[in-house]
Design an enzyme around this catalytic site. Structure first.
Site, mmCIF file in Angstrom:
data_model
loop_
_atom_site.group_PDB
_atom_site.id
_atom_site.type_symbol
_atom_site.label_atom_id
_atom_site.label_comp_id
_atom_site.label_asym_id
_atom_site.label_seq_id
_atom_site.Cartn_x
_atom_site.Cartn_y
_atom_site.Cartn_z
ATOM 1 N N HIS A 171 51.513 39.497 53.930
ATOM 2 C CA HIS A 171 52.070 40.814 54.232
ATOM 3 C C HIS A 171 53.146 40.634 55.296
ATOM 4 O O HIS A 171 53.041 39.751 56.156
ATOM 5 C CB HIS A 171 50.973 41.771 54.707
ATOM 6 C CG HIS A 171 50.146 42.282 53.567
ATOM 7 N ND1 HIS A 171 50.329 43.525 53.016
ATOM 8 C CD2 HIS A 171 49.160 41.688 52.843
ATOM 9 C CE1 HIS A 171 49.486 43.687 52.012
ATOM 10 N NE2 HIS A 171 48.754 42.589 51.882
ATOM 11 N N CYS B 58 46.188 47.179 52.876
ATOM 12 C CA CYS B 58 44.762 47.450 52.704
ATOM 13 C C CYS B 58 44.413 48.762 53.407
ATOM 14 O O CYS B 58 44.628 48.891 54.616
ATOM 15 C CB CYS B 58 43.936 46.304 53.286
ATOM 16 S SG CYS B 58 42.167 46.661 53.274
ATOM 17 N N HIS C 229 48.939 34.864 49.894
ATOM 18 C CA HIS C 229 49.152 36.326 49.836
ATOM 19 C C HIS C 229 49.554 36.779 51.241
ATOM 20 O O HIS C 229 48.716 36.826 52.137
ATOM 21 C CB HIS C 229 47.836 36.963 49.382
ATOM 22 C CG HIS C 229 47.824 38.460 49.318
ATOM 23 N ND1 HIS C 229 47.880 39.158 48.126
ATOM 24 C CD2 HIS C 229 47.720 39.408 50.277
ATOM 25 C CE1 HIS C 229 47.819 40.459 48.367
ATOM 26 N NE2 HIS C 229 47.725 40.641 49.666
ATOM 27 N N ASN D 49 53.181 44.210 51.380
ATOM 28 C CA ASN D 49 53.239 42.800 50.957
ATOM 29 C C ASN D 49 54.662 42.294 51.165
ATOM 30 O O ASN D 49 55.601 43.081 51.289
ATOM 31 C CB ASN D 49 52.938 42.691 49.454
ATOM 32 C CG ASN D 49 51.494 42.969 49.107
ATOM 33 O OD1 ASN D 49 51.103 44.099 48.865
ATOM 34 N ND2 ASN D 49 50.699 41.933 49.095
HETATM 35 N N1 COA Z 1 33.524 50.783 40.387
HETATM 36 C C1 COA Z 1 33.196 52.118 40.316
HETATM 37 N N2 COA Z 1 32.253 52.668 41.050
HETATM 38 C C2 COA Z 1 31.573 51.866 41.896
HETATM 39 C C3 COA Z 1 31.850 50.507 42.002
HETATM 40 C C4 COA Z 1 32.885 49.955 41.207
HETATM 41 N N3 COA Z 1 33.222 48.684 41.274
HETATM 42 N N4 COA Z 1 31.012 49.976 42.915
HETATM 43 C C5 COA Z 1 30.230 50.977 43.363
HETATM 44 N N5 COA Z 1 30.571 52.117 42.747
HETATM 45 C C6 COA Z 1 29.984 53.452 42.944
HETATM 46 C C7 COA Z 1 28.498 53.472 42.762
HETATM 47 O O1 COA Z 1 28.172 53.648 41.411
HETATM 48 C C8 COA Z 1 28.086 54.649 43.623
HETATM 49 O O2 COA Z 1 28.418 55.839 42.949
HETATM 50 P P1 COA Z 1 27.617 57.214 43.204
HETATM 51 O O3 COA Z 1 27.880 57.583 44.652
HETATM 52 O O4 COA Z 1 28.255 58.166 42.257
HETATM 53 O O5 COA Z 1 26.184 56.893 42.932
HETATM 54 C C9 COA Z 1 29.042 54.548 44.795
HETATM 55 O O6 COA Z 1 30.201 53.829 44.294
HETATM 56 C C10 COA Z 1 28.448 53.787 45.976
HETATM 57 O O7 COA Z 1 27.963 52.540 45.519
HETATM 58 P P2 COA Z 1 27.486 51.393 46.518
HETATM 59 O O8 COA Z 1 27.105 50.198 45.724
HETATM 60 O O9 COA Z 1 26.482 51.959 47.487
HETATM 61 O O10 COA Z 1 28.850 51.065 47.214
HETATM 62 P P3 COA Z 1 29.309 51.255 48.717
HETATM 63 O O11 COA Z 1 29.527 52.699 49.014
HETATM 64 O O12 COA Z 1 28.445 50.464 49.612
HETATM 65 O O13 COA Z 1 30.753 50.558 48.621
HETATM 66 C C11 COA Z 1 32.153 48.983 47.439
HETATM 67 C C12 COA Z 1 30.883 49.213 48.264
HETATM 68 C C13 COA Z 1 32.408 47.505 47.427
HETATM 69 C C14 COA Z 1 31.930 49.502 46.024
HETATM 70 C C15 COA Z 1 33.334 49.759 48.089
HETATM 71 O O14 COA Z 1 33.359 49.532 49.466
HETATM 72 C C16 COA Z 1 34.663 49.365 47.482
HETATM 73 O O15 COA Z 1 34.963 49.696 46.341
HETATM 74 N N6 COA Z 1 35.504 48.642 48.254
HETATM 75 C C17 COA Z 1 36.787 48.172 47.790
HETATM 76 C C18 COA Z 1 37.864 48.522 48.775
HETATM 77 C C19 COA Z 1 39.223 48.017 48.316
HETATM 78 O O16 COA Z 1 39.609 48.108 47.162
HETATM 79 N N7 COA Z 1 39.989 47.497 49.279
HETATM 80 C C20 COA Z 1 41.333 47.029 49.037
HETATM 81 C C21 COA Z 1 41.413 45.793 48.241
HETATM 82 S S1 COA Z 1 40.890 44.355 49.079
HETATM 83 ZN ZN ZN Z 2 47.168 42.528 50.453
#
Ligand code: COA
Ligand code: ZN
Length: 315
Positions: free
Chosen positions: A214, A245, A212, A254
């Site tokens: 970029h 990202c 993958h 990408n």
């Molecule tokens: N889908 C939907 N909601 C989600 C979720 C998911 N997969 N994971 C967590 N949540 C929600 C929780 O229910 C909570 O909701 P609330 O505030 O309404 O109670 C909130 O998000 C926080 O949950 P928590 O477990 O404490 O998560 P966090 O704030 O520590 O964040 C991740 C952790 C992993 C969920 C978040 O950082 C994330 O989604 N990252 C992905 C980033 C991304 O896509 N990057 C690019 C691709 S690599």
């Molecule tokens: Zn990427």
């Protein structure tokens, strides 16, 4: 390119990631119906794998908050695997309920980027993956896992290769079949790529390894070629060269799918992808997103798209 020349190369498999990596960083909201139309059009262009969305926190990535509606709305094709990126068990449950064919789990080799992107340590990410694998094995869905920042991190700089391969080994020991090495912010170079692909292929068969890249520093297709010649056969790419990202400073697109497919066609490497269709689709992106996109071939045309000779040119 004649048939003899093209026959000597193995197919290069392109996984189209514009609906996920491409759209996740777009500031303009893309309507669910437009996302579905884009994926449906990509599904008829010859791809066997499309990453159609992610099931992450809607607060983290608002642009993809309609994952359920997208997966449920797309037309299914028997030859296309629709992949969903998931960060945690909640995301995996949502993806399975929406009919994803494959889950792509993600964590970074860089502790700092994992904390920025996933808001947890690498150890916490890996531990959570154990529950996802157990769920996936019960439901029969396919599994892939990505090592992000595998070639360099925008916060930490170079990443110890031993650390990358320790994560690859951990994924395999957990029973995850596919592994992606991701160059999240375009820090890889072709020699590094060739070396890491060889190390990866000591552990995995070629069909289980995805690269993958970029194009952040202009080395995207050079890295593809280095990887291909070292034995890699599967690559992520995004229509128009979209992507990036949102949690990596300086991230950009990408590698561009139509630029990659054009390079492969010119070199006699089969991809099975319909390049004119892809170019036509890429040319719809500026109107959809409200800005120009980085891809080159949709602007320049294919080598065979010739121009009329100007009248002023002497015979
Ligand atoms: N889908 C939907 N909601 C989600 C979720 C998911 N997969 N994971 C967590 N949540 C929600 C929780 O229910 C909570 O909701 P609330 O505030 O309404 O109670 C909130 O998000 C926080 O949950 P928590 O477990 O404490 O998560 P966090 O704030 O520590 O964040 C991740 C952790 C992993 C969920 C978040 O950082 C994330 O989604 N990252 C992905 C980033 C991304 O896509 N990057 C690019 C691709 S690599
Ligand atoms: Zn990427």
């Amino acid at each position: 390119m004649n048939a003899h020349e093209s026959a000597q190369y193995d197919t290069l498999i392109v996984q189209e990631v514009a609906p996920r990596d491409g759209l996740q960083i777009e500031p303009t909201w893309v309507e669910t119906a437009d996302k579905i139309a884009l994926i449906d059009a990509l599904s008829t262009a010859g791809f066997t794998r499309i990453e159609a969305g992610s099931f992450v926190s809607p607060k983290a990535v608002p642009a993809l908050r309609d994952g359920e509606a997208v997966f449920q709305g797309i037309r299914r094709h028997s030859g296309v695997i629709f992949v969903a990126l998931v960060p945690n068990l909640k995301g995996a449950e949502r993806a399975l309920a929406s009919g994803a064919d494959e889950l792509n789990l993600v964590m970074s080799a860089s502790q700092t980027h994992n904390r920025a992107n996933m808001r947890m340590s690498c150890e916490a990410s890996l531990e959570a993956f154990g529950d996802i694998v157990a769920l996936a094995k019960r439901s029969g869905v396919r599994l892939n896992a990505t090592v992000a920042t595998a070639f360099g991190c925008p916060f930490e700089g170079s990443i110890d290769e031993a650390r990358v391969f320790a994560i690859v080994d951990a994924y395999r020991e957990m029973g995850i079949e596919g592994v992606t090495l991701a160059d999240t912010t375009g820090m890889a170079n072709p020699r590094q790529v060739a070396r890491m692909v060889r190390r990866a292929l000591d552990r995995l068969p070629p069909h289980a390894l995805t690269l993958h890249f970029h194009n952040t520093r202009g080395l995207g297709l050079a890295n593809v070629l280095a990887a291909y010649e070292a034995g890699a056969r599967r690559f992520d790419a995004a229509l128009g060269g979209l992507g990036g990202c949102p949690f990596a400073p300086g991230a950009s697109g990408n590698i561009c799918t139509e630029d990659l497919v054009n390079m492969c066609e010119q070199m006699g490497i089969p991809t099975g992808i319909d390049l004119p269709k892809l170019i036509a689709l890429s040319r719809t992106l500026p109107a959809l997103l409200g800005h120009d996109v980085p891809g080159q071939v949709a602007k320049a045309g294919r080598n065979c798209d010739l121009h009329p000779v100007p009248h002023a040119v002497p015979a």
